[in-house]
Scaffold this motif. Structure first.
Motif, mmCIF file in Angstrom:
data_model
loop_
_atom_site.group_PDB
_atom_site.id
_atom_site.type_symbol
_atom_site.label_atom_id
_atom_site.label_comp_id
_atom_site.label_asym_id
_atom_site.label_seq_id
_atom_site.Cartn_x
_atom_site.Cartn_y
_atom_site.Cartn_z
ATOM 1 N N GLU A 1 -1.889 -7.022 4.126
ATOM 2 C CA GLU A 1 -0.814 -6.234 3.546
ATOM 3 C C GLU A 1 0.290 -7.180 3.063
ATOM 4 O O GLU A 1 0.647 -8.119 3.763
ATOM 5 N N ASN B 1 -6.629 -2.148 -2.199
ATOM 6 C CA ASN B 1 -7.196 -2.161 -0.853
ATOM 7 C C ASN B 1 -8.335 -3.176 -0.849
ATOM 8 O O ASN B 1 -8.486 -3.925 -1.814
ATOM 9 N N SER B 2 -9.110 -3.224 0.198
ATOM 10 C CA SER B 2 -10.053 -4.335 0.329
ATOM 11 C C SER B 2 -11.102 -4.363 -0.779
ATOM 12 O O SER B 2 -11.588 -5.435 -1.138
ATOM 13 N N ASP C 1 0.827 -1.195 0.000
ATOM 14 C CA ASP C 1 0.000 0.000 0.000
ATOM 15 C C ASP C 1 0.873 1.261 0.000
ATOM 16 O O ASP C 1 0.411 2.361 0.247
ATOM 17 N N HIS D 1 -1.173 -1.442 -6.756
ATOM 18 C CA HIS D 1 -1.605 -1.358 -5.362
ATOM 19 C C HIS D 1 -3.068 -1.759 -5.237
ATOM 20 O O HIS D 1 -3.794 -1.816 -6.236
ATOM 21 N N LYS E 1 -9.187 4.306 -8.732
ATOM 22 C CA LYS E 1 -9.760 2.956 -8.724
ATOM 23 C C LYS E 1 -9.797 2.408 -10.142
ATOM 24 O O LYS E 1 -10.396 3.010 -11.022
ATOM 25 N N SER F 1 -1.801 -7.388 -5.569
ATOM 26 C CA SER F 1 -2.307 -6.192 -4.881
ATOM 27 C C SER F 1 -2.728 -6.605 -3.480
ATOM 28 O O SER F 1 -3.425 -7.601 -3.323
ATOM 29 N N CYS F 2 -2.321 -5.822 -2.465
ATOM 30 C CA CYS F 2 -2.646 -6.275 -1.117
ATOM 31 C C CYS F 2 -4.100 -5.976 -0.765
ATOM 32 O O CYS F 2 -4.722 -5.086 -1.345
ATOM 33 N N HIS F 3 -4.621 -6.734 0.161
ATOM 34 C CA HIS F 3 -5.976 -6.602 0.740
ATOM 35 C C HIS F 3 -7.120 -6.958 -0.206
ATOM 36 O O HIS F 3 -8.258 -7.082 0.233
ATOM 37 N N CYS F 4 -6.866 -7.097 -1.529
ATOM 38 C CA CYS F 4 -7.973 -7.324 -2.481
ATOM 39 C C CYS F 4 -8.653 -8.676 -2.296
ATOM 40 O O CYS F 4 -9.759 -8.881 -2.809
#
Lengths: 201, 209
Positions: free
Chosen positions: B127, B71-72, A159, B69, B82, B102-105
């Motif tokens: 993460e 996110n959730s 992130d 990158h 986005k 991509s983290c959290h996805c």
């Protein structure tokens, strides 16, 4: 005899204690012993050196407008929970002060009327307590790197946050969520290696 | 022929080099396996352009690979725009096998994509980290599952083999740099594969236009 690699910082406005035998005994056991009689200057010292291994021996009552021991302890805890603070006082503390000392995780309370052996014993226990933590092992490992490598980018999260090894050390000492997470990761790695029979206890 | 859409955030200030490395490695793996592929390879794209791009392939099965990158609920590009999101265009990945770093996805976005008929989501539910001096190892480990899938294994078997590869890398790394090994292990633990795990690369063969 090899001395333990830690600074013992006495903070007391009564300068007669600079000649107390306990300081001499501490010098024989530990690499560095400081005596600071002004609690304002002590807080500056802690601010500048908190990334080093340190144990504080702290008086409670200070003269004039100097911050008292409770305030110094609070300042240390705002910076880090990794520095053990031993309260060394000639006076009893009231209930409210005692509650604050607990809340801010004072390591021990030693009366000035106790023997020097009692104080040295408390300091030695404080040294063992943080010497045996994984966090201390991480700190030692990070500090073993050359100075210039501490400022190079070391880890980046997806992130977008980037940390140097020096940043990681600070995060660990300040017990931030990132610092705690790094310690947790290492614990998890240890467990993982044990479970996969790559290491044994 | 297999349609592969690759989106990577080349211009990202922090991880652009890593994303480029992953994209190059993915192309190398794809080309080395003698599979006839048609690649849409984009680094600078917005959600509208992505919709155009995916509309040409998403009536049939295809692979979607994202190095950007996240996110959730979204994959993000160009410093936070986005690109794929539960709010705007989750339906575009119908018929896709999504492989992303991509983290959290792997939480809300993955669930929304699967609900909207994506076949499989392979990504991270927390993460993920990259250690700067070990980019090659992190890129190789992050693409190990893709490599095994392209070689003909089911997604389920590819996941097992990827974990084995990461464990081998960990065993070499931890004596040199325990913190780096701990981060790589954390990535392994955050990895998530959702949806149909029985598919192989053969299920993604489509007729040439």
């Amino acid at each position: 005899m090899k001395k333990d690699d830690v600074s013992i910082v006495f903070i007391d406005d009564d300068i007669k204690f600079i000649e107390d035998p306990v300081l001499e005994e501490a010098r024989e056991l530990f690499q560095n012993v400081e005596f600071i009689s002004d609690s304002n200057k002590a807080m500056e010292y802690i601010d500048e050196h908190f990334s080093q291994k340190m144990i504080i021996v702290l008086d409670m009552k200070f003269s004039g407008s100097m911050p008292n021991g409770g305030e110094v302890l609070k300042k240390v805890r705002d910076l880090t929970h990794l520095i053990p603070v031993i309260i060394w006082s000639g006076n009893d503390v009231d209930k409210s002060e005692l509650s604050d000392l607990f809340k801010n995780k004072a390591f021990a309370f030693v009366s000035k009327s106790s023997s020097s052996a009692d104080l040295i014993d408390a300091i030695s226990k404080a040294y063992s307590s943080f010497e045996n933590t994984i966090i201390c092992a991480i700190e030692d490992w990070i500090r073993s790197h050359p100075e210039d490598s501490l400022s190079k980018p070391f880890i980046t999260s997806l992130d977008g946050k980037m940390f140097t090894l020096g940043d990681v050390l600070t995060e660990i000492r300040m017990q931030t969520p990132m610092g705690l997470d790094m310690a947790k990761k290492l614990n998890n790695l240890t467990i993982d290696l044990l479970m996969r029979n790559k290491e044994t206890l | 022929m297999v349609n592969i859409v690759i989106i990577y955030d080349k211009n990202d200030n922090v991880l652009g080099d890593f994303f480029c490395k992953c994209r190059s490695l993915l192309l190398e793996i794809s080309l080395n396996n003698k599979i006839d592929i048609s690649v849409v390879d984009e680094c600078c794209i917005d959600a509208t352009q992505l919709a155009d791009c995916l509309s040409k392939v998403n009536e049939n099965n295809f692979l979607f690979c994202g190095f950007l990158h996240g996110n959730s609920d979204s994959m993000l590009i160009n410093s936070g725009d986005k690109l794929i999101s539960t709010e705007i265009n989750h339906y575009l990945l119908t018929n896709a096998f999504i492989y992303t770093f991509s983290c959290h996805c792997g939480t809300q976005l993955a669930d929304a994509l699967i609900k909207n008929n994506a076949h499989t989501f392979w990504g991270y539910n927390a993460e993920a980290y990259v250690c700067n001096d070990y980019i090659d190892i992190f890129a190789k480990c992050s693409l190990a599952g893709y490599k095994y899938f392209i070689e003909g294994n089911t997604i389920s078997r590819s996941e097992e083999l990827m974990v084995e590869d990461i464990n081998l890398a960990l065993d070499e790394l931890y004596l040199k740099n325990a913190l780096v090994a701990a981060c790589l292990m954390d990535n392994r633990n955050a990895m998530v594969v959702k949806g149909d795990k029985n598919l192989t690369i053969q299920d993604f063969q489509v007729a040439k236009l």
